[in-house]
Scaffold this active site. Structure first.
Site, PDB file in Angstrom:
ATOM      1  N   LYS A   1      -4.839 -24.352 -10.395  1.00  0.00           N
ATOM      2  CA  LYS A   1      -4.507 -24.107  -8.994  1.00  0.00           C
ATOM      3  C   LYS A   1      -5.313 -25.070  -8.132  1.00  0.00           C
ATOM      4  CE  LYS A   1      -4.575 -20.574  -5.354  1.00  0.00           C
ATOM      5  NZ  LYS A   1      -4.900 -19.176  -5.023  1.00  0.00           N
TER       6      LYS A   1
ATOM      7  N   LYS B   1      -0.046 -24.838  -9.942  1.00  0.00           N
ATOM      8  CA  LYS B   1       0.263 -24.572  -8.540  1.00  0.00           C
ATOM      9  C   LYS B   1      -0.469 -25.585  -7.668  1.00  0.00           C
ATOM     10  CE  LYS B   1      -0.262 -20.976  -4.997  1.00  0.00           C
ATOM     11  NZ  LYS B   1      -0.862 -19.686  -4.640  1.00  0.00           N
TER      12      LYS B   1
END
Length: 327
Positions: free
Chosen positions: A195, A248
């Protein structure tokens, strides 16, 4: 030129031929739809920076989840906005908070729908950070037990899967141990493994009321310049017990999705995040792009890069468009 042996256009000559040789297929089964749950009843308020996406009370969330399920979408990812915030983020594990109530209601009404819950503290703390603050620093180790309490509360509510998005070191191992210890070994973990500290999260901050009150999240989310580090993060999550790993955002990190897919056997999720969605919606509203074509091409590209599943705010529209293609 008459003696050309290889003519790739032969396999593009018609829709039927193109379907037969198509390498990557996108279906509604590949999609996960995010839901934002708020306190109250009969609430369906559109989020200004995410056109078409709403803050939903529990009753409305059940309706939205049913719509998704009937379109063939296999899972929803549940976020929540609490009734109260404090320094610890204690409303995150309160069984009377919107997420826990929504999970229970969705599973009661739609037992076949996979319910995934976001595990983090940013929406629930007065600081807006993803962990417990000591001084002006997010303290990794003192945060872990709090995150485990959140994951356990979601499991008790009926979640099929928890998805820790906080990026604390060691969080997957602590949650796995907590869930197993309390007889929730069947609850899976989707790690937000790679992330990045991204500018693409802007609209989400409004949707989840989770903007940090000071500083930023670069000390715990990943540096966008790093790829090898992402592979280390993914490896750690798998070692600690993650069942699914995630990259992400998606579009600026397609290379990371591909590297993760090539290196690891675990299922790979990609998050087509709020900023990516908002840009497409804004361009479509101005008549600059063909929204349907752009959305389906984007999602197909994410899957082609190696994602097994895609979390996307486009899920409902995409599922409808994919169904039209099949008719």
């Amino acid at each position: 030129m008459k003696d050309l042996l290889h003519r790739p256009r032969r396999l593009r000559i018609s829709g039927g031929v193109r379907n037969l040789v198509r390498e990557t297929r996108l279906t509604s089964h590949d999609l996960i739809y995010p839901l934002f749950i708020v306190p109250g009843e009969k609430i369906r308020d559109e989020i200004s920076s995410l056109p078409g996406i709403c803050h939903l009370s529990v009753d409305e969330a059940v309706k939205e989840a049913r719509t998704a399920y009937e379109l063939g979408i296999q899972g929803v990812l549940v976020f929540g906005l609490p009734e109260y915030k404090d320094e610890e983020g204690s409303s995150a594990w309160d069984m009377n908070s919107p997420v826990q109530k929504a999970v229970a209601a969705i599973k009661q009404n739609l037992p076949g729908l996979v319910v995934i819950t976001d595990v983090c503290l940013c929406q629930y703390t007065t600081t807006g950070h993803c962990g417990l603050i000591k001084g002006e620093t997010v303290d990794n180790d003192s945060t872990l037990d709090l995150l485990a309490k959140v994951a356990l509360s979601h499991a008790k509510a009926g979640a099929d899967m928890v998805a820790p998005s906080d990026m604390m070191d060691g969080h997957v191992a602590v949650m796995r141990d907590c869930l197993d210890h309390h007889d929730y070994s069947q609850v899976a973990i989707m790690g937000y493994s790679a992330k990045y500290a991204s500018g693409y999260y802007g609209p989400f901050r409004e949707a989840a009321d989770s903007a940090p009150q000071f500083g930023d999240r670069r000390t715990y989310q990943m540096d966008p310049a790093n790829a090898r580090e992402a592979l280390r993060e993914v490896q750690l999550d798998i070692t600690e017990g993650a069942d699914i790993v995630m990259v992400k955002p998606a579009l600026a990190y397609l290379d990371i999705i591909r590297q993760v897919r090539d290196r690891f056997d675990a299922p790979v999720a990609a998050y087509n995040v709020s900023g990516e969605y908002a840009m497409v919606k804004a361009a479509a509203q101005n008549g600059w792009i063909d929204e349907k074509r752009i959305v389906l091409e984007t999602l197909l590209g994410i899957k082609r890069a190696g994602a097994d599943m895609i979390i996307t705010y486009h899920a409902l529209d995409a599922a409808k468009w994919l169904a039209e293609q099949e008719d």
